[in-house]
Write a protein that holds these residues in place. Sequence first.
Motif, PDB file in Angstrom:
ATOM      1  N   HIS A 198      35.891  35.357  40.410  1.00 46.70           N
ATOM      2  CA  HIS A 198      36.004  36.817  40.303  1.00 46.70           C
ATOM      3  C   HIS A 198      37.451  37.270  40.163  1.00 46.70           C
ATOM      4  O   HIS A 198      37.716  38.393  39.735  1.00 46.70           O
ATOM      5  CB  HIS A 198      35.347  37.491  41.516  1.00 46.70           C
ATOM      6  N   GLY A 199      38.412  36.397  40.508  1.00 43.34           N
ATOM      7  CA  GLY A 199      39.827  36.732  40.305  1.00 43.34           C
ATOM      8  C   GLY A 199      40.160  36.847  38.828  1.00 43.34           C
ATOM      9  O   GLY A 199      40.972  37.685  38.423  1.00 43.34           O
ATOM     10  N   ILE A 200      39.532  35.997  37.996  1.00 43.22           N
ATOM     11  CA  ILE A 200      39.719  36.091  36.545  1.00 43.22           C
ATOM     12  C   ILE A 200      39.205  37.434  36.053  1.00 43.22           C
ATOM     13  O   ILE A 200      39.839  38.092  35.215  1.00 43.22           O
ATOM     14  CB  ILE A 200      38.976  34.939  35.836  1.00 43.22           C
ATOM     15  N   ARG A 201      38.075  37.871  36.581  1.00 38.41           N
ATOM     16  CA  ARG A 201      37.518  39.170  36.182  1.00 38.41           C
ATOM     17  C   ARG A 201      38.500  40.289  36.472  1.00 38.41           C
ATOM     18  O   ARG A 201      38.727  41.173  35.637  1.00 38.41           O
ATOM     19  CB  ARG A 201      36.205  39.427  36.929  1.00 38.41           C
ATOM     20  N   GLU A 202      39.101  40.278  37.654  1.00 38.65           N
ATOM     21  CA  GLU A 202      40.050  41.327  38.033  1.00 38.65           C
ATOM     22  C   GLU A 202      41.294  41.280  37.161  1.00 38.65           C
ATOM     23  O   GLU A 202      41.787  42.314  36.697  1.00 38.65           O
ATOM     24  CB  GLU A 202      40.430  41.172  39.515  1.00 38.65           C
ATOM     25  N   ALA A 203      41.826  40.072  36.917  1.00 40.38           N
ATOM     26  CA  ALA A 203      43.078  39.939  36.167  1.00 40.38           C
ATOM     27  C   ALA A 203      42.912  40.328  34.705  1.00 40.38           C
ATOM     28  O   ALA A 203      43.798  40.943  34.111  1.00 40.38           O
ATOM     29  CB  ALA A 203      43.592  38.498  36.274  1.00 40.38           C
ATOM     30  N   VAL A 204      41.772  39.990  34.115  1.00 38.09           N
ATOM     31  CA  VAL A 204      41.585  40.205  32.673  1.00 38.09           C
ATOM     32  C   VAL A 204      40.950  41.555  32.367  1.00 38.09           C
ATOM     33  O   VAL A 204      41.343  42.241  31.425  1.00 38.09           O
ATOM     34  CB  VAL A 204      40.730  39.068  32.071  1.00 38.09           C
ATOM     35  N   PHE A 205      39.959  41.944  33.193  1.00 40.49           N
ATOM     36  CA  PHE A 205      39.200  43.148  32.891  1.00 40.49           C
ATOM     37  C   PHE A 205      39.356  44.257  33.931  1.00 40.49           C
ATOM     38  O   PHE A 205      39.095  45.419  33.648  1.00 40.49           O
ATOM     39  CB  PHE A 205      37.708  42.808  32.747  1.00 40.49           C
ATOM     40  N   GLY A 206      39.750  43.899  35.162  1.00 37.24           N
ATOM     41  CA  GLY A 206      39.906  44.887  36.221  1.00 37.24           C
ATOM     42  C   GLY A 206      38.566  45.381  36.754  1.00 37.24           C
ATOM     43  O   GLY A 206      37.500  44.961  36.307  1.00 37.24           O
ATOM     44  N   GLY A 207      38.633  46.274  37.746  1.00 33.34           N
ATOM     45  CA  GLY A 207      37.434  46.936  38.232  1.00 33.34           C
ATOM     46  C   GLY A 207      36.705  46.258  39.367  1.00 33.34           C
ATOM     47  O   GLY A 207      35.595  46.669  39.717  1.00 33.34           O
ATOM     48  N   ASN A 208      37.290  45.230  39.972  1.00 38.54           N
ATOM     49  CA  ASN A 208      36.577  44.550  41.064  1.00 38.54           C
ATOM     50  C   ASN A 208      36.259  45.480  42.223  1.00 38.54           C
ATOM     51  O   ASN A 208      35.159  45.441  42.782  1.00 38.54           O
ATOM     52  CB  ASN A 208      37.392  43.354  41.576  1.00 38.54           C
ATOM     53  N   MET A 209      37.214  46.324  42.599  1.00 34.05           N
ATOM     54  CA  MET A 209      36.981  47.205  43.743  1.00 34.05           C
ATOM     55  C   MET A 209      35.983  48.310  43.382  1.00 34.05           C
ATOM     56  O   MET A 209      35.199  48.749  44.227  1.00 34.05           O
ATOM     57  CB  MET A 209      38.298  47.804  44.234  1.00 34.05           C
ATOM     58  N   LYS A 210      35.984  48.734  42.126  1.00 39.48           N
ATOM     59  CA  LYS A 210      35.017  49.747  41.677  1.00 39.48           C
ATOM     60  C   LYS A 210      33.602  49.166  41.677  1.00 39.48           C
ATOM     61  O   LYS A 210      32.636  49.850  42.015  1.00 39.48           O
ATOM     62  CB  LYS A 210      35.393  50.239  40.269  1.00 39.48           C
TER      63      LYS A 210
END
Length: 404
Positions: free
Chosen positions: A290-302
């Motif tokens: 999920h760190g890749i998701r945050e770094a590339v696309f953002g929005g983890n906290m949302k």
Amino acid sequence: MISRELYMSRIRPFIGNELIKVLTGIRRSGKSVMLDLIQRELVASGVNEEQFISINFENMSNAHLCFAVALHEEVTRRVNCIHGKAYLFFDEIQEVVGWEKCINSLRVEFNCDIYITGSNAKLLSGELATYLAGRYVEFVVYPFSFEEFSELYHTVFPNSDSREMFTQYLTNGGMPYLSNLRYAEQPSHQYLQDLYNSVVLKDIVKRNSIRDVDLLERIIAYITANVGTTFSATAISKYLKSEGRAVAPETILNYIKACEDAFLFYRVRRQDLQGKKILTVNEKYYIADHGIREAVFGGNMKDINLIFENIVFMELLRRGYKVTVGKAGEKEIDFIAEKQTHKLYVQVAYLLASEETIRHEFGAYDTIRDNFPKYVVSYDEFDMSRDGLKHMNIREFLLSEQWN
């Protein structure tokens, strides 16, 4: 370096025997470190390091060995200088053209113990299955669990507590190298973006000869934005059509399969608990880190509810469970996890902040009449267990051995 005992405990029984040990998983998940840990264990047991032959095929100095005949000649020369059993370690073996024949030949010719790593699930399909049927054992190496992350994070920041570490884990994910960057936000994001590009270009585009890279990236972006959400290839096709790209569902499925083979995504099938059958439509996908998701696309906290699901799903995989999504009438169980005689159900939520949410999460189990453990996992600290259903804080769940 941490011990990664979860994997060592599985590999240890096979050390020294004739089965080829195959370590697979997404690029930079720690496979090379696992080879180092195995070597350390061998040395501790009395094996001389001079009995090791270790080659990393992503190192340009070994480019001349990326052909089966050349590799066989080099290893033969070096094995003949070793007294006793030879221990062969080949990192990113898929870079070697015709490697299957070479590995099989070495296995037959010499008294050796072979370990190989690769970043593609196709490593164990096709020719390898023919050459080595029944003669290898596979171990998938995943990015750090929260427990592993915490162990390493604590060496960098000794005074950090569990909440702080989990907050960092939510945004950074579990790629092992981040500790070398001291988990600093910008360097960590840059590293994860580069890792993502490397996976896409080397393990997906190049390996599958994909020409329409723009289409691939759109499909990856769609799946990444919708982790943990049921959808079909037809739904993606309609979405792309609305953006001016007419793509057949079959093409989309092929591209998704290439991503799965590179261990970027994991597909989760749905199980009809009443009809007791596996459904073939509207599956879910989760991302390896999920760190890749945050770094590339953002929005983890949302999308924190979905990220919680992603984290719990990957933890279930790490612990060796086969995971499906449960459908019980109109209700859905986030995860049904099965391993030998073990079985458990898991509902995941961010916060049980209202009575309606509590009823929804606990009520998902209303029609499940068996006696297997049933969990509701959330960020809440207060224990809301009821009616034989166990509630756990997500940090407690990820660190707990009671459900394993």
